[in-house]
Design an enzyme around this catalytic site. Structure first.
Site, PDB file in Angstrom:
ATOM      1  N   ASP A 159       0.844  -1.197   0.000  1.00 51.42           N
ATOM      2  CA  ASP A 159       0.000   0.000   0.000  1.00 51.42           C
ATOM      3  C   ASP A 159       0.877   1.244   0.000  1.00 51.42           C
ATOM      4  OD1 ASP A 159      -2.320   1.792   0.776  1.00 51.42           O
ATOM      5  OD2 ASP A 159      -3.278  -0.149   0.966  1.00 51.42           O
ATOM      6  N   ASP A 168      -1.426   1.869  18.026  1.00 53.70           N
ATOM      7  CA  ASP A 168      -2.462   0.839  17.925  1.00 53.70           C
ATOM      8  C   ASP A 168      -2.079  -0.263  16.936  1.00 53.70           C
ATOM      9  OD1 ASP A 168      -4.829  -0.242  18.768  1.00 53.70           O
ATOM     10  OD2 ASP A 168      -6.097   1.436  18.147  1.00 53.70           O
ATOM     11  N   HIS A 189      -3.649   5.934   3.595  1.00 51.20           N
ATOM     12  CA  HIS A 189      -4.433   4.796   3.122  1.00 51.20           C
ATOM     13  C   HIS A 189      -3.914   3.473   3.688  1.00 51.20           C
ATOM     14  CE1 HIS A 189      -5.739   1.856  -0.063  1.00 51.20           C
ATOM     15  NE2 HIS A 189      -6.848   2.579   0.018  1.00 51.20           N
ATOM     16  N   ASN A 290     -13.571   0.394  -7.076  1.00 51.94           N
ATOM     17  CA  ASN A 290     -14.633   1.308  -6.655  1.00 51.94           C
ATOM     18  C   ASN A 290     -15.380   1.947  -7.812  1.00 51.94           C
ATOM     19  OD1 ASN A 290     -13.654   0.780  -4.108  1.00 51.94           O
ATOM     20  ND2 ASN A 290     -12.449   2.669  -3.994  1.00 51.94           N
ATOM     21  N   VAL A 309      -6.317 -14.614  -6.769  1.00 51.93           N
ATOM     22  CA  VAL A 309      -6.499 -13.782  -5.576  1.00 51.93           C
ATOM     23  C   VAL A 309      -7.932 -13.917  -5.063  1.00 51.93           C
ATOM     24  CG1 VAL A 309      -4.806 -12.139  -6.471  1.00 51.93           C
ATOM     25  CG2 VAL A 309      -7.259 -11.663  -6.750  1.00 51.93           C
ATOM     26  N   SER A 380     -11.137  -0.848  -0.756  1.00 55.34           N
ATOM     27  CA  SER A 380      -9.859  -0.896  -0.045  1.00 55.34           C
ATOM     28  C   SER A 380     -10.062  -1.212   1.430  1.00 55.34           C
ATOM     29  CB  SER A 380      -9.132   0.447  -0.148  1.00 55.34           C
ATOM     30  OG  SER A 380      -8.545   0.602  -1.401  1.00 55.34           O
TER      31      SER A 380
HETATM   32 CA    CA Z   1      -6.950  -0.488  19.938  1.00 58.07          CA
END
Ligand code: CA
Ligand code: CA
Ligand code: CA
Length: 534
Positions: A159, A168, A189, A290, A309, A380
């Site tokens: 990406d 996090d 992204h 999209n 895939v 995505s």
């Molecule tokens: Ca968390």
């Protein structure tokens, strides 16, 4: 060489939300062969499972298992703990190395396998302060009380990079295929995609499908979210080379562009890279795109079109629950709860349907560079939900899961079959194969069905009835003890009766009356029941 651009930009230039634009690049990668990340199975327990030949000339029937096992117990000196007569003809026992050797030479024994340890899949309590994003809840990967552990394998995110020090995330620097330096995210992204897969269950922010999973940042898109096929191939090449060493079994590609033509693995370098990496044991999840069109119509959307895939379409969901009762998603107009996302690409051919699955992709909250959070929409966002489910299927908490040992093609079919088995018209979405809209979006992925772990619902107990008003102020007293007595009273009763008799006098005598009083005595008996309480 075609430029990989966001499908949204291509399809709907009028849409200005750059968040959606960047969705065109979907990269969610799970690193290659699972074995490197896992400890070897413990084969030193001395416990074995022995299966007799069930089909050959020396086949042992279920009825013969007991006698055959007894004969070997007597000869070799072991003691069987279990005997199997149906699913397997054989037994389990603690065996010495010499016993194992002897049994492996035994013509009636087909298999002597180590008796490995398994562990129960247990949900992890959700840390206080953690918010469950709607998409994670909709796949039943977490609820307000419980979630999954980290995957036993690692996931590569192909990406714009990943915020490597986001509190996090457990993000590692993988490869920068766009420029120099680390694969840190200069767009957002890739960090958002990473959080959907593996945001921690540590008590703040959001929780991912597979919380705390090791993520490898592979930067193949620039700060605008654009890239070239050469960048993507560089990323796939790095994943393939490092999959075994780093335990990468899943790779996410939330990105796409138009291919020049349909191809086989050998006809196109990007296709060849995906085929080779898949053959090395990496499962690739790819965003469907999209543009709201058929990804299989020429020219094909790639990598979504590649049959190797797992291609992920997007569903709108506003409340993390089935039932279409959540109202319209708040961040984007025109979408309906529990209906296919209007922008999602779809398929129309059986060959394309065969590698499609659906996941939430509208108004998804996840991590953002700088330690922050953001809400984005796009296929995505849908793809990394499925990458997380695949990662959990490989195993969690260091153990092996139901997908361990399967080839990528088998994993893709298992995850799709699990989604189909779980689907009903009540828990699915408008546009899935049970409620089709003339296009194929696949069934909604199910963490519950794929991992076999049903989170406890923790439904609140029914409200307690209001307390009864206290009884009137009478002081409590013990219940009386009562007895009933039978009382018989007798009394005399005198009955008098006047009896008038006519008296007749002969010979002219006058007539007259004579009265006589008659008395009678009767005895009356009165019975009374007397109840006495004390
Ligand atoms: Ca968390
Ligand atoms: Ca940072
Ligand atoms: Ca819903």
């Amino acid at each position: 060489m075609p430029i990989i651009r966001t499908t949204l930009a291509r399809a709907c230039p009028a849409v200005v939300a750059w968040a959606l634009l960047s969705l065109a690049l979907v990269a969610l990668a799970l690193p290659g062969t699972a074995r490197a990340g896992k400890p070897a199975a413990d084969q030193g327990t001395g416990r074995y499972i022995v299966a007799y030949d069930a089909t050959g000339a020396d086949a042992v029937t279920g009825g013969e298992v007991a006698a055959e096992t007894e004969r070997r117990e007597a000869t070799l000196g072991f003691e069987a703990r279990h005997e199997y007569k149906r699913a397997v003809k054989g037994f389990a026992a603690r065996l010495s190395d010499a016993d194992v050797e002897a049994l492996r030479r035994d013509p009636e024994v087909a298999l002597v396998a180590p008796d490995l340890e398994v562990r129960a899949l247990a949900a992890t309590p959700l840390a206080a302060g953690e918010a469950v994003p709607t998409g994670v809840a909709r796949l039943e990967a977490a609820n307000a009380h419980e979630g999954h552990g980290s995957s036993s394998v690692a996931v590569a995110i192909l990406d714009t990079g990943v915020d490597l020090d986001h509190p996090d995330l457990t993000a590692h620097d993988g490869k920068n295929c766009v420029g120099s330096g680390t694969a840190d995210d200069d767009n957002g992204h890739g960090t958002h995609v990473a959080g959907v897969v593996g945001a921690h269950n540590q008590g703040s922010g959001v929780v991912g499908v597979a919380p705390g999973t090791r993520l490898y940042a592979v930067k193949v898109l620039d700060s605008d979210g654009d890239g070239l096929w050469s960048n993507i191939i560089c990323g796939i090449d790095w994943v393939t080379a490092n999959a075994a060493a780093l335990g990468i079994r899943v790779a996410n590609m939330s990105l796409g562009g138009l291919g020049e033509d349909f191809s086989t693995c050998a006809q196109d370098p990007l296709h060849q890279a995906v085929c080779t990496s898949t053959a090395a044991g990496v499962v690739y999840t790819a965003a469907a795109g999209n543009s709201g069109w058929n990804w299989g119509a020429p020219p094909p959307d790639v990598p979504a079109w590649f049959p190797e895939v797992l291609t992920v379409t997007a569903v709108a969901d506003s409340d993390g629950r089935p039932g279409a009762a959540g109202g319209a998603p708040g961040c984007r107009s025109g979408e309906v709860d529990d209906k296919r996302a209007t922008f999602s690409n779809f398929s129309r051919a059986a060959a394309d349907d065969a590698h499609a699955i659906a996941a939430p992709g509208v108004c998804i909250r996840s991590t953002w560079p700088g330690g922050g959070y953001a809400t984005l929409s796009g296929t995505s966002m849908a793809a990394p939900h499925v990458a997380g489910v695949v990662a959990l299927c490989m195993g969690e908490g260091g153990g092996a899961g139901p997908c361990a040992g399967l080839s990528p093609a088998q994993v893709i079919q298992k995850v799709r079959a699990d989604a189909q088995v779980q689907a009903t018209t009540a828990n699915g979405f408008m546009g899935d194969p049970l409620q089709p809209l003339g296009r194929y979006y696949g069934y909604l992925a199910s963490a519950r069905a794929t991992t076999g772990l049903a989170l406890r619902s923790h439904e609140p107990p029914p409200p307690a009835p209001p307390p009864a008003p206290p009884p009137a102020a009478a002081p409590a007293k013990p219940a009386p003890t009562c007895t009933t007595r039978r009382v018989v009273r007798r009394h005399r009763h005198v009955v008098k009766r006047r009896v008038v008799k006519r008296r007749v006098v002969k010979r002219g005598a006058r007539r007259g009356k004579r009265v006589r009083i008659v008395r009678k005595v009767r005895i009356h008996r009165h019975v009374r029941r007397v109840r006495a309480c004390r």
